[in-house]
Design a protein around this motif. Structure first.
Motif, PDB file in Angstrom:
ATOM      1  N   LEU A   9       0.831  -1.201   0.000  1.00  0.00           N
ATOM      2  CA  LEU A   9       0.000   0.000   0.000  1.00  0.00           C
ATOM      3  C   LEU A   9       0.863   1.248   0.000  1.00  0.00           C
ATOM      4  CD1 LEU A   9      -2.749  -1.142   2.521  1.00  0.00           C
ATOM      5  CD2 LEU A   9      -3.011  -0.836   0.061  1.00  0.00           C
ATOM      6  N   ALA A  10       1.950   1.205   0.768  1.00  0.00           N
ATOM      7  CA  ALA A  10       2.859   2.357   0.812  1.00  0.00           C
ATOM      8  C   ALA A  10       3.459   2.595  -0.572  1.00  0.00           C
ATOM      9  CB  ALA A  10       3.955   2.126   1.841  1.00  0.00           C
ATOM     10  N   ALA A  11       3.760   1.509  -1.253  1.00  0.00           N
ATOM     11  CA  ALA A  11       4.331   1.641  -2.591  1.00  0.00           C
ATOM     12  C   ALA A  11       3.342   2.290  -3.549  1.00  0.00           C
ATOM     13  CB  ALA A  11       4.760   0.269  -3.110  1.00  0.00           C
ATOM     14  N   LEU A  12       2.073   1.995  -3.377  1.00  0.00           N
ATOM     15  CA  LEU A  12       1.044   2.533  -4.276  1.00  0.00           C
ATOM     16  C   LEU A  12       0.586   3.927  -3.877  1.00  0.00           C
ATOM     17  CD1 LEU A  12      -1.137  -0.663  -4.736  1.00  0.00           C
ATOM     18  CD2 LEU A  12       0.340   0.402  -6.441  1.00  0.00           C
ATOM     19  N   ALA A  13       0.925   4.334  -2.660  1.00  0.00           N
ATOM     20  CA  ALA A  13       0.399   5.584  -2.118  1.00  0.00           C
ATOM     21  C   ALA A  13       1.227   6.790  -2.523  1.00  0.00           C
ATOM     22  CB  ALA A  13       0.309   5.483  -0.600  1.00  0.00           C
ATOM     23  N   GLN A  14       1.479   6.900  -3.802  1.00  0.00           N
ATOM     24  CA  GLN A  14       2.290   8.010  -4.297  1.00  0.00           C
ATOM     25  C   GLN A  14       1.863   8.215  -5.754  1.00  0.00           C
ATOM     26  OE1 GLN A  14       4.950   8.626  -6.464  1.00  0.00           O
ATOM     27  NE2 GLN A  14       5.385  10.606  -5.537  1.00  0.00           N
ATOM     28  N   ALA A  74       8.166  -4.142  -3.134  1.00  0.00           N
ATOM     29  CA  ALA A  74       6.862  -4.481  -2.555  1.00  0.00           C
ATOM     30  C   ALA A  74       6.235  -5.659  -3.294  1.00  0.00           C
ATOM     31  CB  ALA A  74       5.940  -3.274  -2.621  1.00  0.00           C
ATOM     32  N   GLU A  75       6.947  -6.160  -4.285  1.00  0.00           N
ATOM     33  CA  GLU A  75       6.492  -7.308  -5.089  1.00  0.00           C
ATOM     34  C   GLU A  75       5.234  -7.020  -5.891  1.00  0.00           C
ATOM     35  OE1 GLU A  75       7.246 -11.305  -3.288  1.00  0.00           O
ATOM     36  OE2 GLU A  75       7.428 -10.138  -1.446  1.00  0.00           O
ATOM     37  N   VAL A 103      -4.742   7.917  -3.937  1.00  0.00           N
ATOM     38  CA  VAL A 103      -3.439   8.038  -3.273  1.00  0.00           C
ATOM     39  C   VAL A 103      -3.633   8.360  -1.795  1.00  0.00           C
ATOM     40  CG1 VAL A 103      -1.375   9.487  -3.068  1.00  0.00           C
ATOM     41  CG2 VAL A 103      -2.100   8.661  -5.308  1.00  0.00           C
ATOM     42  N   LYS A 104      -4.530   9.267  -1.525  1.00  0.00           N
ATOM     43  CA  LYS A 104      -4.792   9.660  -0.144  1.00  0.00           C
ATOM     44  C   LYS A 104      -5.281   8.466   0.676  1.00  0.00           C
ATOM     45  CE  LYS A 104      -6.570  13.905   1.873  1.00  0.00           C
ATOM     46  NZ  LYS A 104      -7.420  15.067   1.545  1.00  0.00           N
ATOM     47  N   ALA A 105      -6.192   7.707   0.100  1.00  0.00           N
ATOM     48  CA  ALA A 105      -6.738   6.542   0.804  1.00  0.00           C
ATOM     49  C   ALA A 105      -5.658   5.484   1.007  1.00  0.00           C
ATOM     50  CB  ALA A 105      -7.910   5.963   0.015  1.00  0.00           C
ATOM     51  N   LEU A 106      -4.867   5.238  -0.014  1.00  0.00           N
ATOM     52  CA  LEU A 106      -3.809   4.229   0.106  1.00  0.00           C
ATOM     53  C   LEU A 106      -2.781   4.662   1.142  1.00  0.00           C
ATOM     54  CD1 LEU A 106      -3.344   3.327  -3.659  1.00  0.00           C
ATOM     55  CD2 LEU A 106      -4.368   1.892  -1.897  1.00  0.00           C
ATOM     56  N   ALA A 107      -2.452   5.953   1.141  1.00  0.00           N
ATOM     57  CA  ALA A 107      -1.484   6.466   2.116  1.00  0.00           C
ATOM     58  C   ALA A 107      -2.021   6.282   3.531  1.00  0.00           C
ATOM     59  CB  ALA A 107      -1.191   7.936   1.837  1.00  0.00           C
ATOM     60  N   ALA A 108      -3.320   6.488   3.671  1.00  0.00           N
ATOM     61  CA  ALA A 108      -3.929   6.322   4.991  1.00  0.00           C
ATOM     62  C   ALA A 108      -3.827   4.876   5.454  1.00  0.00           C
ATOM     63  CB  ALA A 108      -5.379   6.778   4.950  1.00  0.00           C
ATOM     64  N   LEU A 109      -3.951   3.963   4.532  1.00  0.00           N
ATOM     65  CA  LEU A 109      -3.918   2.546   4.895  1.00  0.00           C
ATOM     66  C   LEU A 109      -2.492   1.988   5.013  1.00  0.00           C
ATOM     67  CD1 LEU A 109      -6.786   1.231   2.598  1.00  0.00           C
ATOM     68  CD2 LEU A 109      -6.840   1.446   5.081  1.00  0.00           C
ATOM     69  N   ALA A 110      -1.535   2.739   4.514  1.00  0.00           N
ATOM     70  CA  ALA A 110      -0.164   2.233   4.425  1.00  0.00           C
ATOM     71  C   ALA A 110       0.614   2.451   5.711  1.00  0.00           C
ATOM     72  CB  ALA A 110       0.552   2.877   3.241  1.00  0.00           C
ATOM     73  N   GLN A 111       0.035   2.044   6.809  1.00  0.00           N
ATOM     74  CA  GLN A 111       0.681   2.229   8.104  1.00  0.00           C
ATOM     75  C   GLN A 111       0.112   1.136   9.008  1.00  0.00           C
ATOM     76  OE1 GLN A 111      -0.021   3.315  11.316  1.00  0.00           O
ATOM     77  NE2 GLN A 111       2.126   3.682  11.785  1.00  0.00           N
ATOM     78  N   PRO A 112       0.995   0.405   9.693  1.00  0.00           N
ATOM     79  CA  PRO A 112       0.544  -0.781  10.421  1.00  0.00           C
ATOM     80  C   PRO A 112      -0.633  -0.538  11.358  1.00  0.00           C
ATOM     81  CG  PRO A 112       2.938  -0.617  10.476  1.00  0.00           C
ATOM     82  CD  PRO A 112       2.445   0.637   9.834  1.00  0.00           C
TER      83      PRO A 112
END
Lengths: 107, 107
Positions: free
Chosen positions: A11-16, A60-61, B8-17
DNA sequence: TCCATTGTTAAACAATTATCAAAATGATAT
DNA sequence: ATATCATTTTGATAATTGTTTAACAATGGA
């Protein structure tokens, strides 16, 4: 089922914005993939920046690469994408999955 | 279809444990939602940190809140989740969507 | 071999992010 | 009112991130 840490990484990889655009393009292209240079051209990203983002997506595969002559072809890894989607919808509404497809009060 | 910036905003929000865990929990709980304090207890996150993450998820429209007495209930917004999934799989393999459900060479 | 092409790596910088402790807000019950 | 409970805000700090420029491989054709 994917582990949370791997999901976070993906998700971090996609969040940009640039990486999401790259990935979106690769998904549309399909398993044959597309050469790095063509991605740079289509998305108007500098080679160095693109390379940096490819690395992140690869790590991130989410994508895979294969060399063909001077070119390096990149392609989406659909298995991982499906894994993310599964993870996000897992146990949706405590198992009553259809309910989640409707925006509101059906659970 | 969702705009890339919102995705991107949504993915960034989810990209954190921690946030992914919060969201995962809310998805499983369903539209009724769950009080903030119960989330803090279940996930062992301090109130301040939890509040910070709720804010991020709310701002991304992935979750919604509603007050009930002294408690604030949070619930997943399933519409947005479905939007993200749609976006990620859009034009998959140039429209040959089923092919993408299989890990490899079917496109 | 020499050269142009394709793509990656390294170093530096500004900007964003997650967490904690402490104080502040808002709601209810006594 | 006042005390208490639930949650948010603030301020500070350390860590991570994206971009650029420049230099560095690796490939294949003349």
């Amino acid at each position: 089922m994917m582990k949370p840490a791997q999901v976070v990484k993906a998700l971090a990889a996609l969040a940009q914005p640039t990486r999401l655009a790259i990935y979106h393009l690769l998904v549309a292209i399909g398993p044959e993939g597309i050469a790095a240079g063509q991605v740079a051209e289509k998305l108007k990203v500098s080679p160095a920046t693109l390379s940096f983002h490819f690395k992140t997506l690869c790590h991130a595969e989410l994508i895979e690469s294969r060399q063909d002559g001077r070119f390096i072809y990149y392609a989406a890894n659909f298995e991982v994408m499906n894994g993310i989607v599964e993870y996000l919808t897992e146990n949706c509404c405590g198992g009553n999955a259809e309910a989640c497809k409707v925006p509101s009060k059906k659970c």
